[in-house]
Design a protein around this motif. Sequence first.
Motif, PDB file in Angstrom:
ATOM      1  N   VAL A  42       1.032  -1.270  -0.051  1.00 51.73           N
ATOM      2  CA  VAL A  42       0.161  -0.117  -0.608  1.00 51.73           C
ATOM      3  C   VAL A  42       1.138   1.072   0.046  1.00 51.73           C
ATOM      4  O   VAL A  42       0.294   1.921  -0.747  1.00 51.73           O
ATOM      5  N   ALA A  43       1.689   1.050   0.861  1.00 53.78           N
ATOM      6  CA  ALA A  43       2.786   2.349   0.630  1.00 53.78           C
ATOM      7  C   ALA A  43       3.370   2.355  -0.851  1.00 53.78           C
ATOM      8  O   ALA A  43       3.116   4.113  -1.129  1.00 53.78           O
ATOM      9  N   GLY A  44       3.751   1.261  -1.252  1.00 51.76           N
ATOM     10  CA  GLY A  44       4.177   1.477  -2.781  1.00 51.76           C
ATOM     11  C   GLY A  44       2.809   2.015  -3.800  1.00 51.76           C
ATOM     12  O   GLY A  44       3.357   2.854  -4.624  1.00 51.76           O
ATOM     13  N   LEU A  45       2.007   1.497  -4.222  1.00 50.92           N
ATOM     14  CA  LEU A  45       0.974   1.868  -3.942  1.00 50.92           C
ATOM     15  C   LEU A  45       0.873   3.524  -3.932  1.00 50.92           C
ATOM     16  O   LEU A  45       0.535   3.905  -5.182  1.00 50.92           O
ATOM     17  N   SER A  46       1.089   4.283  -2.896  1.00 47.57           N
ATOM     18  CA  SER A  46       0.376   5.724  -2.647  1.00 47.57           C
ATOM     19  C   SER A  46       1.239   5.872  -3.513  1.00 47.57           C
ATOM     20  O   SER A  46       1.206   6.854  -3.485  1.00 47.57           O
ATOM     21  N   ALA A  47       3.046   5.594  -3.801  1.00 49.76           N
ATOM     22  CA  ALA A  47       3.601   5.807  -3.672  1.00 49.76           C
ATOM     23  C   ALA A  47       3.667   6.262  -5.688  1.00 49.76           C
ATOM     24  O   ALA A  47       3.706   7.396  -5.866  1.00 49.76           O
ATOM     25  N   SER A  48       3.365   5.479  -6.175  1.00 49.80           N
ATOM     26  CA  SER A  48       3.124   4.995  -7.359  1.00 49.80           C
ATOM     27  C   SER A  48       1.894   6.532  -8.083  1.00 49.80           C
ATOM     28  O   SER A  48       1.968   6.806  -8.794  1.00 49.80           O
ATOM     29  N   LEU A  49       0.768   6.955  -6.967  1.00 49.72           N
ATOM     30  CA  LEU A  49      -0.543   7.588  -7.090  1.00 49.72           C
ATOM     31  C   LEU A  49       0.476   9.010  -6.540  1.00 49.72           C
ATOM     32  O   LEU A  49      -0.196  10.033  -7.802  1.00 49.72           O
ATOM     33  N   VAL A  50       0.900   9.203  -6.523  1.00 52.57           N
ATOM     34  CA  VAL A  50       1.461  10.800  -6.344  1.00 52.57           C
ATOM     35  C   VAL A  50       2.756  10.443  -7.233  1.00 52.57           C
ATOM     36  O   VAL A  50       2.762  12.127  -7.609  1.00 52.57           O
ATOM     37  N   GLY A  51       3.484  10.315  -7.346  1.00 54.90           N
ATOM     38  CA  GLY A  51       4.729  10.331  -8.217  1.00 54.90           C
ATOM     39  C   GLY A  51       4.257  10.016  -9.856  1.00 54.90           C
ATOM     40  O   GLY A  51       4.658  11.268 -10.629  1.00 54.90           O
ATOM     41  N   LEU A  52       3.745   9.529  -9.682  1.00 51.41           N
ATOM     42  CA  LEU A  52       3.023   9.046 -11.282  1.00 51.41           C
ATOM     43  C   LEU A  52       1.746   9.289 -11.717  1.00 51.41           C
ATOM     44  O   LEU A  52       1.424   9.629 -12.973  1.00 51.41           O
ATOM     45  N   GLY A  53       0.781   8.478 -10.892  1.00 52.83           N
ATOM     46  CA  GLY A  53      -0.500   8.917 -11.274  1.00 52.83           C
ATOM     47  C   GLY A  53      -0.840  10.073 -11.110  1.00 52.83           C
ATOM     48  O   GLY A  53      -1.295  10.781 -12.096  1.00 52.83           O
ATOM     49  N   LEU A  54      -0.431  11.144  -9.949  1.00 52.08           N
ATOM     50  CA  LEU A  54      -0.883  12.240 -10.557  1.00 52.08           C
ATOM     51  C   LEU A  54      -0.358  13.256 -10.906  1.00 52.08           C
ATOM     52  O   LEU A  54      -0.909  14.458 -11.134  1.00 52.08           O
ATOM     53  N   ALA A  55       0.837  12.675 -10.155  1.00 51.36           N
ATOM     54  CA  ALA A  55       2.024  14.163 -10.711  1.00 51.36           C
ATOM     55  C   ALA A  55       2.320  14.044 -12.341  1.00 51.36           C
ATOM     56  O   ALA A  55       2.227  14.989 -12.935  1.00 51.36           O
ATOM     57  N   ARG A  56       1.815  12.868 -13.231  1.00 47.56           N
ATOM     58  CA  ARG A  56       1.752  12.625 -14.816  1.00 47.56           C
ATOM     59  C   ARG A  56      -0.034  13.339 -15.175  1.00 47.56           C
ATOM     60  O   ARG A  56       0.095  13.903 -15.634  1.00 47.56           O
ATOM     61  N   PHE A  57      -0.609  12.187 -14.861  1.00 43.18           N
ATOM     62  CA  PHE A  57      -2.150  12.281 -15.666  1.00 43.18           C
ATOM     63  C   PHE A  57      -2.696  13.307 -15.169  1.00 43.18           C
ATOM     64  O   PHE A  57      -3.653  13.611 -15.630  1.00 43.18           O
TER      65      PHE A  57
END
Length: 415
Positions: A35-50
Motif C-alpha cells: 500500500v505504501a508503494g501504491l501511494s508512492a506510484s499514485l502521487v509521483g506517477l498517477g497524479l503528478a503526470r496524468f
Amino acid sequence: MTNTDSKRHVETRPQQRPGSASQQTSSQQTWRYAVAGLSASLVGLGLARFSYTPLIPALIAAKWFSASDVVYLGAANLAGYLAGALAARAVASKVGAVRALRAMMLLATLSFFASSAPVSFTWFFGWRFLSGLTGGIIMVLAASVVLPHTSPAKRGIVGGVIFSGVGLGVAASGTLVPLLLQQGLQQSWYGLGVLAAVLTLASWWNWPAETKGDAAPSHQAKPHRTSFAARALLVQYGLNAVALVPHMVFIVDFVARGLGQGIAAGSRYWVLYGLGAIVGPLVTGHLGDRSGFGPALRAAFLIEAAAVLLPTVSTAPLSLIVSSVVVGGFTPGIVPLVLGRIHELVPHSTEQQRATWSHATTSFALFQAAAAYGFSWIYAQTGGDYLVLFGLGGGAVVLALAIDLGLALIVPRRS
C-alpha cells in the motif's frame, strides 16, 4: 502424571502460536509495504503526470500560458521522468531508498502547491520537470524496496498493487480533476496537493525498515554480467513503450476529431482507458504468479498487439471500447510482468535486480519520449492519419513478441 501432562501442555502451546502469528504478521507487513508503494506510484506517477492532461484546457482558458507553452510544459514532465530514472540509483546510494521515496513524495506534493500560481513559464517548467523527476525515481525504487520483503509466490500480485496507483491516477484525471476545476484552477492545484500530502503522510511509516542494501553505494556491489535475455528484455520493454503511445496521446483526439464524435465521446474512452489501467496491474501480476512471468509476458505482448491494432481494423464502438480498456490495462499492467521477469533472470542479487530495473525504466522512458515526438511528427506529415500511428504502435509490440519467441528458441540451445 497429571501435573506432568499439564506442564507438557503448557510448554507445547506457546510453540505453536508464535509460528502462525509470525506468518500473519509477515503477511500484514507485506500488504502494508504494498500500500505504501501504491501511494508512492499514485502521487509521483498517477497524479503528478496524468492530472496535468485535463488541466490543459483550463490553463489555456485562464491565460496562464499559451497553447504552445502548455505542450512544452507537458514535455518537461517526460524529460524529468527520464532524468529521475537515470538518477534513482545514485540518489538511493547516498540517502537510502526509503528516504529517497519519502523525499520524492514530499517533492511531488510541493510541486502541486508551487504550480498553483503562474509565476512565470520558467518557474512552471521547473516544477513540471521536478514532478517528472519524482515519478522516475519512484518507478525505479518503490518495487525494489518492497519486493525483497515479499514471498516469490506473491511478487506478481504485490507488484500489481504497487503500480495500480498509476491507473488510479489516470482515473482521477478523468473524474477528480473536473470536479476540482469547478472550484477554480488555483483551487484544483491545492486539492491535488492536499491529496498528495495525505497519501504521503499515510504511507510514511509503512515502508520497510532501511537496510544496508538500500543505502549501500552501488559501486560496492560485485559487478554482474547482464545476461543476453536480460538485455533483450530492456529492448522489449522499450518497444512496449512505443506501442502504448498512440492510445496514451492520441485516442481522445482520434475519437473526438478523427471520427467526428466530439470531445465528450473522446473523454468517455479516456475514462475506459483509466478503468483498464486500475485493473490491469492486478490481473497481469496474478497471471505472472500463476503461470510464470516469461509465459505471461509473451501472452501480454500478443494480446496488447491485437488491442493496439484493433482500430486499424474496425472503429465500431465495441472495438474502440475493447481497445481502450485493454491498452489502458497494459499501460501499468506490463510493469509487474517485466519486473517479475527481471527477478527470474537475475534471481540471487538484489542490487543487480535494482540495477536492471533501473535500466529497464530508462529504456522505457527513452523509447516513450522518442515515440511521442516521432509520432507527432508523423501525424503532421501524414495530414492527421491516426491509423498509421496505431499500425506503427502495433508493429512495435509485435517486434517485442518476435524477440521473445526468438529467445525461446535460441536460449535453450546455448544452455
